[in-house]
Design a protein around this motif. Structure first.
Motif, mmCIF file in Angstrom:
data_model
loop_
_atom_site.group_PDB
_atom_site.id
_atom_site.type_symbol
_atom_site.label_atom_id
_atom_site.label_comp_id
_atom_site.label_asym_id
_atom_site.label_seq_id
_atom_site.Cartn_x
_atom_site.Cartn_y
_atom_site.Cartn_z
ATOM 1 N N LEU A 110 52.267 41.172 26.951
ATOM 2 C CA LEU A 110 53.076 40.803 27.458
ATOM 3 C C LEU A 110 52.813 40.595 29.356
ATOM 4 N N GLY A 111 53.139 39.222 29.486
ATOM 5 C CA GLY A 111 52.548 38.974 30.866
ATOM 6 C C GLY A 111 50.995 38.085 30.433
ATOM 7 N N TYR A 112 50.186 38.060 31.900
ATOM 8 C CA TYR A 112 48.886 38.318 31.877
ATOM 9 C C TYR A 112 48.363 39.119 31.194
ATOM 10 N N ARG A 113 47.061 39.466 31.030
ATOM 11 C CA ARG A 113 45.964 40.486 30.224
ATOM 12 C C ARG A 113 44.682 38.915 30.847
ATOM 13 N N PHE A 155 28.009 33.625 44.074
ATOM 14 C CA PHE A 155 28.436 34.001 43.267
ATOM 15 C C PHE A 155 29.578 32.890 41.913
ATOM 16 N N SER A 156 29.730 33.536 41.241
ATOM 17 C CA SER A 156 30.433 32.894 39.462
ATOM 18 C C SER A 156 31.180 33.967 38.548
ATOM 19 N N LEU A 157 31.980 34.444 39.050
ATOM 20 C CA LEU A 157 33.033 34.810 37.615
ATOM 21 C C LEU A 157 34.190 34.158 36.739
ATOM 22 N N GLN A 158 33.856 34.400 35.494
ATOM 23 C CA GLN A 158 34.435 34.292 33.903
ATOM 24 C C GLN A 158 35.391 34.906 34.027
ATOM 25 N N LEU A 159 36.716 34.614 33.837
ATOM 26 C CA LEU A 159 37.801 35.605 33.693
ATOM 27 C C LEU A 159 38.501 35.339 32.510
ATOM 28 N N LYS A 160 38.873 35.408 31.366
ATOM 29 C CA LYS A 160 39.781 35.120 30.160
ATOM 30 C C LYS A 160 41.051 36.102 30.128
ATOM 31 N N ASN A 161 42.445 35.368 30.075
ATOM 32 C CA ASN A 161 43.739 35.708 30.124
ATOM 33 C C ASN A 161 43.640 35.402 29.076
ATOM 34 N N GLU A 162 43.865 37.020 27.833
ATOM 35 C CA GLU A 162 43.944 37.350 26.893
ATOM 36 C C GLU A 162 45.725 37.408 26.863
ATOM 37 N N GLY A 163 46.749 37.219 27.724
ATOM 38 C CA GLY A 163 48.116 37.854 27.440
ATOM 39 C C GLY A 163 48.807 36.708 26.723
ATOM 40 N N PHE A 164 50.248 36.810 27.235
ATOM 41 C CA PHE A 164 51.049 35.453 26.193
ATOM 42 C C PHE A 164 51.310 34.215 27.742
ATOM 43 N N SER A 165 51.567 35.097 28.930
ATOM 44 C CA SER A 165 51.541 34.378 30.224
ATOM 45 C C SER A 165 50.977 34.679 31.131
ATOM 46 N N ALA A 166 50.838 34.486 32.224
ATOM 47 C CA ALA A 166 50.047 34.316 33.761
ATOM 48 C C ALA A 166 51.358 34.220 34.895
ATOM 49 N N ILE A 184 39.146 30.674 29.521
ATOM 50 C CA ILE A 184 38.550 30.686 30.535
ATOM 51 C C ILE A 184 38.838 30.296 31.664
ATOM 52 N N HIS A 185 38.262 31.288 33.023
ATOM 53 C CA HIS A 185 38.623 30.329 34.238
ATOM 54 C C HIS A 185 37.237 30.990 35.416
ATOM 55 N N THR A 186 36.756 30.070 35.787
ATOM 56 C CA THR A 186 35.949 30.137 36.284
ATOM 57 C C THR A 186 35.912 29.390 37.498
ATOM 58 N N ILE A 187 35.206 31.393 38.389
ATOM 59 C CA ILE A 187 35.900 31.192 40.295
ATOM 60 C C ILE A 187 34.123 30.965 40.277
ATOM 61 N N ALA A 188 33.523 30.069 40.958
ATOM 62 C CA ALA A 188 32.192 30.504 41.591
ATOM 63 C C ALA A 188 32.306 29.468 43.171
ATOM 64 N N GLY A 189 31.203 29.500 43.897
ATOM 65 C CA GLY A 189 31.271 29.066 45.551
ATOM 66 C C GLY A 189 29.799 30.302 45.666
#
Length: 333
Positions: free
Chosen positions: A92-95, A115-126, A161-166
């Motif tokens: 429920l919501g984001y995970r 740096f580079s981070l990979q996140l995945k949202n396994e929730g139902f929403s954001a 999958i969301h990548t934050i890099a810089g």
């Protein structure tokens, strides 16, 4: 929707599937909430409508963030028996789950931290409220250095999958030592920003700090860069007076002195120093910091500093200024 009653949080108006799908296509997210139905009141309570498979499909399809646990409890019990209730609670919501983090384990002040981070949202929403995103370097003495990231967690959509890099520029005067790298996703409101209970906790085990609201990523070290002093000095205008190569290393009374030569319009010196990098192969050097310090016996002396460029076979001008008897230090990155 046959077995969910749905509502938006901006006044309790009902949202049907068509309206919410339109909102999704426009990437305009609204809080989706509601409750299950009393299936005894349905004219045609198809058993398939009550299954875990249907519940998970529709909760994900319409991006639910909240569910009333007080109604309808017999149906909620069916989900418990069907072994999907725990998954619904989690999603429920984001995970947000950290899949991978790649970054420089050792940094030298004045250099870039990649740096580079990979996140995945396994929730139902954001997330639907604004969120800050920060990387924090925490020294073993407790001091914090915060670097804001240009990303919006509200766009970390489910199932992706969301990548934050810089790169982050580490100041040249950054304190050396051991640091812990932390990800902070706080509420940006000033009164809520320092409160850990309002920060986003990643779903990974053993990375959440409940006392701070930070997510621990790993440890890194920041070390002082190796310093290379002159191996030799060549004088092209003027002549050697006193001092030795060791005179370059400390700010003290021991100096390397060059007598100026009388030239048209006054006096001048022109000299150069050379050194060899031995800590690593020259082709592995990605950045040089030129640090020049000293003083003159006279005031208001015009000074220019050059660095020889072997690629172009030219002397590149690095700095020009007026200097004098006071010690001055010049750093060029």
């Amino acid at each position: 929707m046959d077995c969910f009653v749905s509502s938006k949080s901006d006044g309790g108006t009902f949202v049907n599937a068509t309206e919410y799908s339109y909102l999704e296509e426009e990437t305009k997210w609204v809080p989706m909430s509601g409750e299950t139905c009393d299936y005894n009141s349905l004219s045609d309570p198809d058993p398939a409508r009550l299954s875990c498979a249907t519940a998970l499909n529709e909760l994900a399809r319409f991006h639910w963030s909240f569910l009333n646990l007080d109604w309808y409890k017999p149906l909620l019990r069916k989900w418990v028996d069907g072994s999907c209730y725990a998954e619904i609670e989690q999603r429920l919501g984001y995970r947000l789950i950290l899949l991978q983090s790649v970054f420089d384990n050792q940094i030298i002040p004045g250099n870039k931290f990649r740096f580079s981070l990979q996140l995945k949202n396994e929730g139902f929403s954001a997330p639907f409220n604004p969120r800050a995103a920060e990387l924090i370097l925490r020294h073993t003495n407790g001091s914090l250095h915060t670097f804001k990231l240009s990303t919006d967690p509200r766009l970390w959509l489910p199932g992706k999958i969301h990548t934050i890099a810089g790169e982050i520029s580490i100041p040249a005067d950054f304190r050396a030592g051991d640091y812990e790298l932390l990800l902070n996703l706080p509420d940006p409101e000033p009164k809520l920003y320092p409160r850990p209970e309002y920060a986003i906790q990643l779903a990974n085990a053993n990375i959440w700090e409940a006392a701070t609201g930070y997510n621990r990523l790993n440890h890194i070290s920041i070390s002082e860069p190796p310093i290379y002093y002159a191996d030799s000095v060549g004088i092209t205008v003027g002549k050697y007076d006193t001092g030795s190569l060791a005179s370059f290393k400390d700010i003290d009374a021991d100096t390397y002195d060059i007598k100026a030569l009388n030239v048209s319009g006054g006096k001048a010196t022109d000299w150069y120093a050379t050194t060899s990098i031995t800590a690593l192969p020259p082709d592995k050097v990605s950045e040089l910091n030129l640090i020049y310090g000293g003083q003159y016996s006279k005031k208001s002396v015009k000074q220019k500093i050059y660095l020889y460029n072997y690629n172009s076979a030219n002397w590149d001008l690095m700095d020009t200024r007026s200097v004098g008897r006071a010690y001055s230090k010049i750093i060029n990155n």
